[in-house]
Write a protein that holds these residues in place. Sequence first.
Motif, short mmCIF file in Angstrom:
data_model
loop_
_atom_site.label_atom_id
_atom_site.label_comp_id
_atom_site.label_asym_id
_atom_site.label_seq_id
_atom_site.Cartn_x
_atom_site.Cartn_y
_atom_site.Cartn_z
N MET A 51 -58.91 10.14 -8.87
CA MET A 51 -57.32 10.80 -8.46
C MET A 51 -57.33 12.14 -9.14
N GLN A 52 -56.05 12.56 -8.33
CA GLN A 52 -55.67 14.25 -9.03
C GLN A 52 -54.77 14.51 -10.32
N VAL A 53 -55.77 14.82 -11.36
CA VAL A 53 -55.00 14.87 -12.29
C VAL A 53 -55.52 16.35 -12.96
N SER A 54 -54.49 17.08 -13.01
CA SER A 54 -54.87 18.87 -13.34
C SER A 54 -55.22 18.82 -14.81
N GLN A 55 -56.51 19.74 -15.53
CA GLN A 55 -56.74 20.19 -16.51
C GLN A 55 -55.42 20.25 -17.94
N GLU A 56 -54.17 20.81 -17.76
CA GLU A 56 -52.79 20.99 -18.01
C GLU A 56 -53.02 18.98 -18.53
N GLN A 57 -52.68 18.59 -17.77
CA GLN A 57 -52.28 17.51 -17.93
C GLN A 57 -53.59 16.52 -18.56
N ILE A 58 -54.57 16.09 -18.51
CA ILE A 58 -55.56 15.73 -19.10
C ILE A 58 -55.50 15.94 -20.78
N HIS A 59 -55.36 17.80 -20.98
CA HIS A 59 -55.12 17.55 -22.18
C HIS A 59 -53.97 16.91 -22.92
N ASN A 60 -53.47 17.41 -22.27
CA ASN A 60 -51.64 16.54 -22.96
C ASN A 60 -52.32 15.20 -23.02
N LEU A 61 -52.68 14.12 -21.81
CA LEU A 61 -53.22 12.99 -22.17
C LEU A 61 -54.12 12.50 -23.28
N SER A 62 -54.89 13.80 -23.94
CA SER A 62 -56.03 13.71 -24.87
C SER A 62 -55.80 13.21 -25.32
N GLU A 63 -54.27 14.98 -26.14
CA GLU A 63 -53.91 14.57 -27.53
C GLU A 63 -51.69 13.60 -27.62
N ASP A 64 -52.02 13.76 -26.46
CA ASP A 64 -51.15 12.02 -26.50
C ASP A 64 -51.70 10.34 -27.71
N TYR A 65 -52.77 11.11 -26.36
CA TYR A 65 -54.25 9.32 -27.03
C TYR A 65 -54.23 9.84 -27.91
N ILE A 66 -54.39 10.11 -28.82
CA ILE A 66 -54.63 10.71 -30.10
C ILE A 66 -53.82 10.47 -30.81
N ALA A 67 -52.16 10.68 -30.77
CA ALA A 67 -51.17 10.45 -31.95
C ALA A 67 -50.84 8.75 -31.28
N HIS A 68 -51.04 8.56 -30.76
CA HIS A 68 -50.50 7.03 -30.13
C HIS A 68 -51.53 5.79 -30.60
N LEU A 69 -52.79 6.35 -30.63
CA LEU A 69 -54.17 4.89 -31.20
C LEU A 69 -53.31 4.89 -32.72
N PRO A 70 -53.56 4.74 -33.48
CA PRO A 70 -53.32 4.22 -34.39
C PRO A 70 -51.71 3.43 -34.62
N ASN A 71 -51.13 3.49 -33.73
CA ASN A 71 -50.33 3.27 -33.61
C ASN A 71 -49.73 1.51 -33.31
N ASN A 72 -50.84 1.39 -32.61
CA ASN A 72 -50.89 -0.20 -32.55
C ASN A 72 -52.60 -0.82 -33.70
N ASN A 73 -52.33 -1.33 -34.37
CA ASN A 73 -53.30 -1.99 -35.33
C ASN A 73 -53.70 -3.71 -34.88
N PHE A 85 -60.53 -2.10 -31.42
CA PHE A 85 -60.76 -0.75 -30.93
C PHE A 85 -59.89 -0.88 -29.57
N GLU A 86 -61.17 -1.51 -29.13
CA GLU A 86 -60.41 -2.03 -27.52
C GLU A 86 -59.23 -2.26 -26.82
N ARG A 87 -58.55 -3.31 -27.69
CA ARG A 87 -57.63 -4.07 -28.14
C ARG A 87 -56.28 -2.59 -27.95
N ASN A 88 -56.92 -1.95 -29.43
CA ASN A 88 -55.38 -0.83 -29.79
C ASN A 88 -55.60 0.36 -28.70
N SER A 89 -56.98 -0.09 -28.03
CA SER A 89 -57.15 1.17 -26.99
C SER A 89 -55.53 1.20 -25.19
N ALA A 90 -56.77 0.33 -25.23
CA ALA A 90 -55.79 -0.39 -24.03
C ALA A 90 -54.40 -0.95 -24.51
#
Length: 228
Positions: A83-105, A20-25
């Motif tokens: 770090m100044q990161v907007s709520q909208e950007q955090i939500h976008n990053l959260s969705e992107d992370y879940i989408a990208h996480l299974p790409n590295n295995n 998990f840690e390697r793929n998450s990074a």
Amino acid sequence: MKTNKVAHIFFDLDHTLWDFERNSALAFTEIFKKNDLQIDITTFLKTYIPINNFYWGKYRNNLVTKADLRYGRLNDTFTELAMQVSQEQIHNLSEDYIAHLPNNNYLFDDAQHTLEKLQQKYTLHVITNGFSEVQNLKLNNSKIDHYFRTITTSEEVGVKKPHPEIFEYALQKANAHPEQSVMIGDNIEADILGAEKFGMSSILFDGENVNDYSGKKVNQLKQLLEIL
């Protein structure tokens, strides 16, 4: 533990088979670049990992929702890093992370070999607290899904490890009994104590050898072949 009674082996997925840690990074590196967020990945992860573990502990105990976990762990990390990161950007990053996480295995060393050997003697299963839509992709993309007869996720059951109900559900699904089953995982509370409370044997996977644990423990997956 070598005994004729053992017929079913239940694995945790993240931090046990799936690195998990390697793929998450790698996923964070990709989404930060995609979203043009300038941050050193090592600095980010040093703050993020303990915050993520804290939120997962709360999630296991039903103190936060899945949405709270996904947003809160990022929001708290950026706050801690000033770090100044907007709520909208955090939500976008959260969705992107879940989408990208299974790409590295990346799997832990000897995962494929160990599963191949164990499958010749036992029926293998997975019990995971991870999110269903992501866990199934991880199993498929890492090409280990075919080793497992059943996959049980906490979202499917409605409760999370270490709650006995998830173990009861998983064993019924597998047509297995506690006395003939072994749980293998990295989390002492969720995997080891949860399984033992339900009457199953257990083996801790401690890849970093950081847990002061007196029970059955392996630091490498291939060691399972010596004790099972």
